[in-house]
Motif scaffolding. Structure first.
Motif, PDB file in Angstrom:
ATOM      1  N   GLN A 197       0.801  -1.225   0.000  1.00 23.34           N
ATOM      2  CA  GLN A 197       0.000   0.000   0.000  1.00 23.34           C
ATOM      3  C   GLN A 197       0.830   1.269   0.000  1.00 23.34           C
ATOM      4  N   TRP A 198       2.126   1.158   0.246  1.00 24.79           N
ATOM      5  CA  TRP A 198       2.912   2.382   0.346  1.00 24.79           C
ATOM      6  C   TRP A 198       4.283   2.227  -0.283  1.00 24.79           C
ATOM      7  N   MET A 199       4.825   3.382  -0.664  1.00 27.84           N
ATOM      8  CA  MET A 199       6.181   3.440  -1.198  1.00 27.84           C
ATOM      9  C   MET A 199       6.888   4.628  -0.552  1.00 27.84           C
ATOM     10  N   GLN A 200       8.209   4.569  -0.551  1.00 29.36           N
ATOM     11  CA  GLN A 200       8.986   5.657   0.031  1.00 29.36           C
ATOM     12  C   GLN A 200       9.724   6.408  -1.070  1.00 29.36           C
ATOM     13  N   VAL A 201       9.718   7.740  -0.945  1.00 25.41           N
ATOM     14  CA  VAL A 201      10.389   8.612  -1.905  1.00 25.41           C
ATOM     15  C   VAL A 201      11.214   9.629  -1.129  1.00 25.41           C
ATOM     16  N   ARG A 202      12.452   9.831  -1.567  1.00 22.79           N
ATOM     17  CA  ARG A 202      13.289  10.858  -0.948  1.00 22.79           C
ATOM     18  C   ARG A 202      13.198  12.146  -1.756  1.00 22.79           C
ATOM     19  N   TYR A 203      13.029  13.247  -1.064  1.00 20.67           N
ATOM     20  CA  TYR A 203      12.983  14.561  -1.702  1.00 20.67           C
ATOM     21  C   TYR A 203      14.226  14.788  -2.556  1.00 20.67           C
ATOM     22  N   GLU A 204      15.356  14.379  -2.030  1.00 24.15           N
ATOM     23  CA  GLU A 204      16.614  14.582  -2.754  1.00 24.15           C
ATOM     24  C   GLU A 204      16.628  13.823  -4.079  1.00 24.15           C
ATOM     25  N   ASP A 205      16.031  12.634  -4.108  1.00 20.18           N
ATOM     26  CA  ASP A 205      15.932  11.882  -5.358  1.00 20.18           C
ATOM     27  C   ASP A 205      14.945  12.538  -6.312  1.00 20.18           C
ATOM     28  N   LEU A 206      13.837  13.051  -5.767  1.00 22.36           N
ATOM     29  CA  LEU A 206      12.833  13.710  -6.595  1.00 22.36           C
ATOM     30  C   LEU A 206      13.438  14.901  -7.328  1.00 22.36           C
ATOM     31  N   CYS A 207      14.305  15.651  -6.642  1.00 28.79           N
ATOM     32  CA  CYS A 207      14.910  16.837  -7.251  1.00 28.79           C
ATOM     33  C   CYS A 207      16.099  16.493  -8.144  1.00 28.79           C
ATOM     34  N   SER A 208      16.874  15.492  -7.772  1.00 25.62           N
ATOM     35  CA  SER A 208      18.067  15.138  -8.540  1.00 25.62           C
ATOM     36  C   SER A 208      17.743  14.280  -9.751  1.00 25.62           C
ATOM     37  N   ARG A 209      16.724  13.422  -9.610  1.00 28.49           N
ATOM     38  CA  ARG A 209      16.334  12.526 -10.708  1.00 28.49           C
ATOM     39  C   ARG A 209      14.818  12.549 -10.861  1.00 28.49           C
ATOM     40  N   PRO A 210      14.264  13.701 -11.235  1.00 29.33           N
ATOM     41  CA  PRO A 210      12.804  13.838 -11.246  1.00 29.33           C
ATOM     42  C   PRO A 210      12.101  12.883 -12.205  1.00 29.33           C
ATOM     43  N   ASP A 211      12.620  12.698 -13.403  1.00 21.41           N
ATOM     44  CA  ASP A 211      11.944  11.837 -14.373  1.00 21.41           C
ATOM     45  C   ASP A 211      11.864  10.402 -13.872  1.00 21.41           C
ATOM     46  N   GLU A 212      12.993   9.897 -13.401  1.00 25.67           N
ATOM     47  CA  GLU A 212      13.049   8.526 -12.906  1.00 25.67           C
ATOM     48  C   GLU A 212      12.153   8.347 -11.679  1.00 25.67           C
ATOM     49  N   THR A 213      12.213   9.293 -10.756  1.00 27.13           N
ATOM     50  CA  THR A 213      11.438   9.185  -9.522  1.00 27.13           C
ATOM     51  C   THR A 213       9.948   9.303  -9.784  1.00 27.13           C
ATOM     52  N   LEU A 214       9.561  10.258 -10.639  1.00 26.65           N
ATOM     53  CA  LEU A 214       8.143  10.416 -10.957  1.00 26.65           C
ATOM     54  C   LEU A 214       7.594   9.185 -11.680  1.00 26.65           C
ATOM     55  N   ALA A 215       8.387   8.615 -12.573  1.00 27.33           N
ATOM     56  CA  ALA A 215       7.943   7.416 -13.284  1.00 27.33           C
ATOM     57  C   ALA A 215       7.666   6.285 -12.307  1.00 27.33           C
ATOM     58  N   ARG A 216       8.508   6.182 -11.286  1.00 27.47           N
ATOM     59  CA  ARG A 216       8.324   5.137 -10.276  1.00 27.47           C
ATOM     60  C   ARG A 216       7.037   5.366  -9.486  1.00 27.47           C
ATOM     61  N   ILE A 217       6.753   6.619  -9.156  1.00 24.34           N
ATOM     62  CA  ILE A 217       5.536   6.931  -8.402  1.00 24.34           C
ATOM     63  C   ILE A 217       4.292   6.694  -9.256  1.00 24.34           C
ATOM     64  N   ILE A 218       4.335   7.152 -10.491  1.00 23.29           N
ATOM     65  CA  ILE A 218       3.194   6.986 -11.392  1.00 23.29           C
ATOM     66  C   ILE A 218       2.898   5.507 -11.616  1.00 23.29           C
ATOM     67  N   ALA A 219       3.947   4.703 -11.741  1.00 21.51           N
ATOM     68  CA  ALA A 219       3.750   3.260 -11.889  1.00 21.51           C
ATOM     69  C   ALA A 219       3.115   2.670 -10.637  1.00 21.51           C
ATOM     70  N   PHE A 220       3.527   3.151  -9.463  1.00 20.28           N
ATOM     71  CA  PHE A 220       2.936   2.711  -8.200  1.00 20.28           C
ATOM     72  C   PHE A 220       1.443   3.023  -8.160  1.00 20.28           C
ATOM     73  N   LEU A 221       1.053   4.147  -8.769  1.00 21.39           N
ATOM     74  CA  LEU A 221      -0.356   4.541  -8.819  1.00 21.39           C
ATOM     75  C   LEU A 221      -1.091   3.851  -9.963  1.00 21.39           C
ATOM     76  N   GLU A 222      -0.398   2.972 -10.678  1.00 30.72           N
ATOM     77  CA  GLU A 222      -0.960   2.172 -11.767  1.00 30.72           C
ATOM     78  C   GLU A 222      -1.451   3.040 -12.920  1.00 30.72           C
ATOM     79  N   LEU A 223      -0.641   4.048 -13.252  1.00 37.67           N
ATOM     80  CA  LEU A 223      -0.920   4.935 -14.365  1.00 37.67           C
ATOM     81  C   LEU A 223       0.234   4.886 -15.365  1.00 37.67           C
TER      82      LEU A 223
END
Length: 350
Positions: free
Chosen positions: A243-269
């Motif tokens: 039900q949950w995933m962890q995201v680091r702010y530092e990763d979101l800012c340093s690797r936004p495309d990769e991090t966002l893709a991981r989150i969007i996949a988690f949301l099944e989009l």
């Protein structure tokens, strides 16, 4: 009997000023995602001069006027000062105090639940609040044409009750940021956790507007961050690991495309549908002042490294250093099974 379709609801769990507004707006750039930022932001706000992220006064924003009119058809008490989705109450006093306590370990939460179950006024309040929350999520999704609602309310003790709303299909994004950066925002919110344009700070009212948060010394700022993260750990221990995933702010800012893709996949989009730049999308967000900025550049904010002095850093290390090192490592998904199990096990102990 046909079952009703649940509302897909993504909750950002984080300490204040950990990047939740940035993350919410980035996710809002996906056509299947909608957010208004912190759904609890309407609670007891002074609306005079307060602006939506579109820079219109909140009371004059067409989006919020439409939401208000729709909500009031079924929930007449709804207004932009108080959305009516706070699980806290003002009276009776014993109940108000019980609900303000941060999320604790399973034993203490079981004790709280047992006491709450004895209160008819709490049961009525929960049912009313849950219904309003579901309706607001549905109205935002309907107006936006999206499928997933992102709520950046952050609070662990709110998540405790949100996860019990039967009509929500809940997923949680646990957002963590270096505690020293967060502590600095508690020490000086105007300069380190608000719009880059001083004239748009303090809710869009400018520097003469009322402060959005009280100023803390490092000792209290470090403790505030530590308690918030600890409360989040307790909340996560009550969820299924899927039900949950962890995201680091530092990763979101340093690797936004990769991090966002991981989150969007988690949301099944579909990650390919994300719109760039993210501010090209219409946003109607309330909450942190960065919503008022105009640029889409994503920059890692590590000003704490040059602003905090040795005394501040020593104080933070004494109070929250050990916990901060836990989250400076790789996120839980990348850790070994044993490490993740130990982390969750520690969170489950009072």
């Amino acid at each position: 009997m046909k079952q009703s379709i649940k509302t897909k609801y993504a909750y950002i769990l984080a300490a204040s000023h950990s990047g939740s507004t940035l993350l919410a707006m980035l996710l809002n750039s996906h056509p299947d995602v909608a957010t208004v930022g912190e759904l609890t932001s309407g609670a007891h706000r002074t609306l005079d001069g307060y602006r939506c992220s579109c820079r219109e006064l909140l009371t004059e924003c067409r989006f919020w006027r439409t939401i208000t009119a729709a909500m009031q058809q079924h929930h007449p008490a709804f207004n932009l000062s108080n959305f009516g989705i706070q699980f806290e109450v003002e009276s009776p006093r014993w109940l108000a105090r019980l609900l303000r306590i941060e999320h604790r370990g399973r034993f203490l939460e079981a004790c709280r639940d047992a006491v709450l179950a004895l209160s008819p006024s709490w049961r009525r309040h929960f049912a009313r609040t849950a219904a309003t929350c579901e309706e607001l999520a549905g109205q935002v999704l309907g107006l936006s044409g999206a499928r997933v609602l992102v709520d950046s309310s952050k609070l662990a003790h709110r998540l405790k009750f949100v996860r019990r709303i039967a009509g929500l299909d809940l997923k949680v994004i646990h957002l963590v940021r270096d505690g020293r950066a967060v502590a600095l925002t508690y020490m000086d919110t105007d300069n380190f956790a608000d719009s880059s344009d001083p004239s748009l700070r303090r809710g869009g009212r400018g520097p003469d507007g009322p402060p959005q948060q009280r100023t803390l010394h490092m000792e209290h700022a470090a403790d505030e961050w530590r308690r918030s993260v600890r409360s989040a750990e307790f909340a996560l221990a009550c969820l299924d690991r899927t039900q949950w995933m962890q995201v680091r702010y530092e990763d979101l800012c340093s690797r936004p495309d990769e991090t966002l893709a991981r989150i969007i996949a988690f949301l099944e989009l579909d990650p390919a549908k994300i719109v760039k730049p993210f501010r090209a999308v219409e946003h109607h967000v309330v909450g942190n002042g960065m919503r008022m900025d105009s640029g889409s550049e994503i920059r890692l904010d590590e000003r704490w490294k040059s602003v905090l002095d040795e005394s501040d850093l020593a104080t933070f290390e004494r109070i929250a250093g050990a916990m901060n090192r836990r989250y400076s490592a790789a996120p839980v998904e990348s850790c070994s099974h044993d490490y993740a199990a130990n982390l969750l096990g520690a969170a489950g102990r009072p």
